[in-house]
Design a protein around this motif. Structure first.
Motif, PDB file in Angstrom:
ATOM      1  N   ASP A  19       0.836  -1.211   0.000  1.00 33.23           N
ATOM      2  CA  ASP A  19       0.000   0.000   0.000  1.00 33.23           C
ATOM      3  C   ASP A  19       0.868   1.257   0.000  1.00 33.23           C
ATOM      4  O   ASP A  19       0.499   2.282  -0.570  1.00 33.23           O
ATOM      5  N   LEU A  20       2.037   1.189   0.647  1.00 32.65           N
ATOM      6  CA  LEU A  20       2.917   2.352   0.674  1.00 32.65           C
ATOM      7  C   LEU A  20       3.690   2.502  -0.633  1.00 32.65           C
ATOM      8  O   LEU A  20       4.030   3.604  -1.046  1.00 32.65           O
ATOM      9  N   LEU A  21       3.952   1.369  -1.279  1.00 33.97           N
ATOM     10  CA  LEU A  21       4.690   1.382  -2.546  1.00 33.97           C
ATOM     11  C   LEU A  21       3.761   1.642  -3.727  1.00 33.97           C
ATOM     12  O   LEU A  21       4.209   2.038  -4.799  1.00 33.97           O
ATOM     13  N   GLY A  22       2.481   1.363  -3.535  1.00 34.64           N
ATOM     14  CA  GLY A  22       1.542   1.436  -4.651  1.00 34.64           C
ATOM     15  C   GLY A  22       1.716   0.255  -5.599  1.00 34.64           C
ATOM     16  O   GLY A  22       1.398   0.340  -6.787  1.00 34.64           O
ATOM     17  N   GLY A  23       2.227  -0.844  -5.096  1.00 36.06           N
ATOM     18  CA  GLY A  23       2.431  -2.035  -5.926  1.00 36.06           C
ATOM     19  C   GLY A  23       3.317  -3.021  -5.191  1.00 36.06           C
ATOM     20  O   GLY A  23       3.712  -2.766  -4.054  1.00 36.06           O
ATOM     21  N   PRO A  24       3.659  -4.138  -5.827  1.00 35.54           N
ATOM     22  CA  PRO A  24       4.478  -5.141  -5.141  1.00 35.54           C
ATOM     23  C   PRO A  24       5.916  -4.671  -4.915  1.00 35.54           C
ATOM     24  O   PRO A  24       6.408  -3.772  -5.593  1.00 35.54           O
ATOM     25  N   ASN A  25       6.527  -5.285  -3.935  1.00 30.07           N
ATOM     26  CA  ASN A  25       7.900  -4.954  -3.544  1.00 30.07           C
ATOM     27  C   ASN A  25       8.877  -5.696  -4.459  1.00 30.07           C
ATOM     28  O   ASN A  25       9.307  -6.802  -4.173  1.00 30.07           O
ATOM     29  N   GLU A  26       9.257  -5.046  -5.549  1.00 31.48           N
ATOM     30  CA  GLU A  26      10.070  -5.679  -6.586  1.00 31.48           C
ATOM     31  C   GLU A  26      11.561  -5.672  -6.240  1.00 31.48           C
ATOM     32  O   GLU A  26      12.021  -4.798  -5.515  1.00 31.48           O
ATOM     33  N   PRO A  27      12.360  -6.587  -6.804  1.00 31.96           N
ATOM     34  CA  PRO A  27      13.819  -6.540  -6.628  1.00 31.96           C
ATOM     35  C   PRO A  27      14.399  -5.269  -7.247  1.00 31.96           C
ATOM     36  O   PRO A  27      13.756  -4.620  -8.075  1.00 31.96           O
ATOM     37  N   GLY A  28      15.600  -4.931  -6.808  1.00 25.05           N
ATOM     38  CA  GLY A  28      16.250  -3.736  -7.361  1.00 25.05           C
ATOM     39  C   GLY A  28      17.709  -3.701  -6.951  1.00 25.05           C
ATOM     40  O   GLY A  28      18.310  -4.747  -6.723  1.00 25.05           O
ATOM     41  N   LYS A  29      18.246  -2.482  -6.827  1.00 29.22           N
ATOM     42  CA  LYS A  29      19.656  -2.357  -6.460  1.00 29.22           C
ATOM     43  C   LYS A  29      19.806  -1.581  -5.158  1.00 29.22           C
ATOM     44  O   LYS A  29      19.155  -0.548  -4.963  1.00 29.22           O
ATOM     45  N   CYS A  30      20.692  -2.038  -4.294  1.00 23.69           N
ATOM     46  CA  CYS A  30      20.981  -1.368  -3.022  1.00 23.69           C
ATOM     47  C   CYS A  30      21.411   0.074  -3.292  1.00 23.69           C
ATOM     48  O   CYS A  30      22.298   0.305  -4.127  1.00 23.69           O
ATOM     49  N   ILE A  31      20.796   1.024  -2.625  1.00 25.55           N
ATOM     50  CA  ILE A  31      21.137   2.423  -2.882  1.00 25.55           C
ATOM     51  C   ILE A  31      22.483   2.817  -2.290  1.00 25.55           C
ATOM     52  O   ILE A  31      22.996   3.886  -2.576  1.00 25.55           O
ATOM     53  N   PHE A  32      23.065   1.960  -1.469  1.00 21.91           N
ATOM     54  CA  PHE A  32      24.357   2.284  -0.861  1.00 21.91           C
ATOM     55  C   PHE A  32      25.519   1.595  -1.566  1.00 21.91           C
ATOM     56  O   PHE A  32      26.587   2.163  -1.703  1.00 21.91           O
ATOM     57  N   THR A  33      25.280   0.365  -2.030  1.00 22.19           N
ATOM     58  CA  THR A  33      26.387  -0.410  -2.617  1.00 22.19           C
ATOM     59  C   THR A  33      26.200  -0.674  -4.103  1.00 22.19           C
ATOM     60  O   THR A  33      27.140  -1.114  -4.772  1.00 22.19           O
ATOM     61  N   GLY A  34      24.989  -0.484  -4.609  1.00 23.33           N
ATOM     62  CA  GLY A  34      24.722  -0.814  -5.999  1.00 23.33           C
ATOM     63  C   GLY A  34      24.550  -2.300  -6.245  1.00 23.33           C
ATOM     64  O   GLY A  34      24.271  -2.730  -7.369  1.00 23.33           O
TER      65      GLY A  34
END
Lengths: 508, 508
Positions: free
Chosen positions: A480-495
């Protein structure tokens, strides 16, 4: 009648949130500090709230097959020493009993005497002492699962305390279970996690995010710690309940073994889970406003307060009789499966003082009843979830017919309001600089950002920004906070690749 | 089916009463000793009994205007020192906290560290710590009376412990009240004394004598101590609850002062009153027999246990379904204002083991249900207040129609039986030699004899015979044992005039 102050609580939330909190607790007469370092006194209004919480939780625990029991307050030092991480986590702040009497010190006072052979620690949590009993109780797979809960006081020698949120002594429940298989213990851990989330949302009207703690934030000795995390009105997170999967760590430390159907000895798999009087702090900080406490109806010690308000020319006895009859009629109405809880306040004090007293105590519905209301066969009603100025006359019968729905509506309004606040103060963040900016100063709420699981990174962020990972959310928990499913991605600190976004926040 | 042993508990009461008690507790799975000196573990069956006691008492306290609250576990040493008699009474056996952490001792273990400036005592009772709060809460006569109760654990470092009867840690409630006048405090003391007597007789089915303790047996610091005294089946007395009139002793020690209507400062008048898990010991020793625990229905965790008993040729699923339906129907019946509490025991163990397990746990009504009972639309019923051999078939509907009355009859039978036992073991005694003879060896029960109030005489009797004055009975409290009113007479030890007969007995 006294002129209403602009706000009943000073300072307001905007002016000084921590001070506002203390003043709300005080104005509602919930609790106070005692002369004993770090220990609080829970006053009748606060304790009645805790009793209502206990009643609901206790039923939930029993409905899921748990039985209550009681175990010793004291833990021998040698027990604590048996689990390395556990003792590491609790040895630094515990009350140690070393003597068993006081005797004259020769100067008119008393001194400790009768030194114990082995010091005892006042329980900070009971895994070890309950584990010792479980080791005796469990022989065969037929004795499992063992599903136990304890309501108790515990002591952790906190240096900086705050009423309900962090005190040296607090009240809580601690569930402890033992199972034949890992899967059963995992299921139990998840079940109680869900019970806590349901309690928080359906009864406290406090929205929570369910998730797992990152490794470095787990309970000392746990394999996995699940928590529910709520957002307070200063946008900080409050960990409101935890459920631990303990693997075989404690069963090995305390020797909880069973003979399986295979005739072999096995170590049991254990869990523990707890919520405490800290929940009261969470409830206060979720709903209260600058006029004081706001109680969700399902847990309120009183649903309705009736205040006869009369003047010299009136007939106070007749008004009082009208109020008494109304109180009796109200008690015949049910809300949430129970008779409506009514306070009739006939104290001989000024009307303004009386009204504001109940505003500050957070009672969901206030009725002021004077000579004219009686003559009109009506009541003058105010809802605590609305402005104190929004009072309205309602016919007596109409009020009785709708009071249960009104309480349900207040409960729902509080929950929706808190959800909206949380949504407004949560942000999807995809870059480190934006993350840092979000939390600089006293800003920020929940940041939903990718993290690759590196504990050192998380610790660095905590050191730099005082921001922690509140949890690795369960599937669907922040959709509900994302407005959709929690998808994979890249760490914002390490990439590095990240499976899902986690929840970051400042916290209590 | 296993052949029933002659008696389920060994030794029997006649053979070795103290051992019989331990075995009843064990066989009913009520509690056990822990590895922590003097502390017990209250197991689920024992705790469920305590919860039922708590629920009844809590309602009685609330119905008499008291509110629950919670106060610190720890009492600063300096508080205890403020009331001379009080500290004298409790300093000799208390748990003393002296440190607030454990640290490495250099040998792989831990040692206490962080010594406290002032030692803390784990509360043995809370007059001082609650008095400190009362001193803050009370300013004006309008704040009085203050009627507070606390449910809590307390610790008294007993050297010789016995499950429920005497343990280092125990659970209890302690009421604490403050009043503007002496008379109000006296009335409160008497009221709670009466509440305890009512609870003991109407719920525990345990007859009690109401009276006042002689001066030398009062609570440390009290002006007057009222107690209820019950007779156990070994004819010893058990003090089952006390209500103390504290005068102004504690209000002076802790500074509980109010401004009266006369604008002057006055010390409040206080009371305290408590019952503990010791009541469970009293319940056990009043009713149980050589087959184990017998529970009074009003407090039993389960009223009825249903045991499907099937053999190879039977249809176990059908019998189980019949039992499940019966359990559901039973839960629709009310007893003592609540739904009947039912256990369905479908464990895969031998029928004899199952039956005797529930006999030993004391459940008021047992139903064994097999294929034939189902075919007859009936149940095979046994009452715990009757011999295990007295089982009888009853039509299913008849059983449902009468079960509530049957439970009431069991409750009543237990009470009447205990009253008869007490009457049979109480004796009016008018001469010293007869008194001594009555108590020589292990004989004796309650002796009703005149005493002129001389404390030294009472202490001498205690030293010589281990017999104490249980109480100076209230008017009418022993008329049934005397067969008439308690008339004045002459002390059997001194020949001095005596106002009334007092109750003498060996005691727990």
């Amino acid at each position: 009648m006294a002129k209403a102050p602009k706000n009943a609580i000073s300072p307001t939330r905007a002016e000084d949130y921590p001070q506002w909190y203390q003043q709300v607790v005080r104005a509602a007469d919930l609790a106070e500090t005692s002369d004993v370092r770090g220990c609080m006194v829970i006053k009748p209004w606060g304790y009645a709230l805790w009793e209502n919480m206990q009643a609901v939780l206790d039923k939930m625990f029993k409905d899921t097959g748990h039985k209550n029991a009681y175990f010793p307050l004291f833990i021998p030092k040698s027990y604590l020493e048996k689990e390395a991480e556990h003792v590491e986590g609790f040895a630094k702040e515990c009350a140690v009993v070393t003597h068993h009497r006081l005797e004259a010190d020769g100067e008119g006072g008393l001194k400790p005497a009768g030194e114990l052979e082995e010091p005892l620690v006042v329980r900070p949590t009971s895994e070890m002492i309950i584990g010792a009993s479980f080791a005796k109780w469990v022989e065969s797979y037929r004795d499992l699962p063992l599903l136990i809960n304890q309501w108790a006081n515990v002591v952790r020698w906190e240096m900086r305390t705050r009423l309900f949120l962090r005190t040296a002594e607090f009240l809580w429940q601690e569930g402890h279970t033992a199972h034949a298989t890992e899967q059963e213990a995992l299921d139990e851990t998840a079940q109680m996690h869900e019970v806590y989330a349901r309690f928080a949302e359906d009864f406290m009207a406090m929205p929570v995010i369910k998730g797992a703690k990152p490794e470095h934030e787990r309970f000392p000795g746990a394999v996995d710690t699940l928590s529910i995390e709520a957002m307070m009105q200063d946008k900080k997170a409050l960990q409101a309940g935890t459920s631990h999967f303990l693997g075989q760590n404690f069963s090995k430390a305390m020797g909880i073994e069973y003979q399986g159907e295979d005739k072999q000895k096995h170590h049991a798999w254990t869990t523990s889970w707890g919520v405490s009087t800290r929940l009261i702090g969470g409830l206060i900080m979720t709903h209260s406003d600058d006029d004081g406490l706001i109680l969700p109806p399902k847990l309120a010690p009183a649903h309705v307060v009736i205040m006869p308000i009369t003047f010299k020319a009136d007939d106070p006895d007749a008004v009082l009789a009208y109020c008494e009859k109304l109180a009796e009629d109200l008690k015949q109405v049910t809300y949430d499966g129970q008779p409506i809880r009514v306070e009739l306040d006939n104290r001989d004090i000024r009307g303004g003082e009386k009204t504001w007293g109940w505003v500050k105590k957070g009672v969901p519905i206030r009725l002021e009843i004077g000579q004219r209301d009686m003559a009109d066969d009506s009541v003058f009603m105010a809802r605590r979830d609305q402005s104190p100025k929004d009072k309205a006359g309602v016919g007596r019968q109409e009020f009785l017919d709708t009071v249960s729905d009104t309480l349900a509506d207040i409960q729902n309004t509080l929950f929706e309001r808190a959800k909206t606040f949380r949504a407004e103060n949560s942000r999807v963040i995809n870059a480190r600089d934006k993350f840092e900016n979000y939390f600089k100063g006293d800003k920020g709420g929940f940041a939903l950002a990718h993290w690759n699981g590196d504990v050192e990174v998380a610790k660095k962020i905590q050191d730099d920004l005082a921001v922690t990972i509140r949890c690795i959310p369960d599937d669907g928990a922040i959709d509900d906070l994302l407005g959709g499913p929690n998808e994979p991605g890249k760490c914002i600190f390490t990439g590095e690749p990240s499976e899902k976004r986690v929840v970051w926040s400042k916290a209590y």
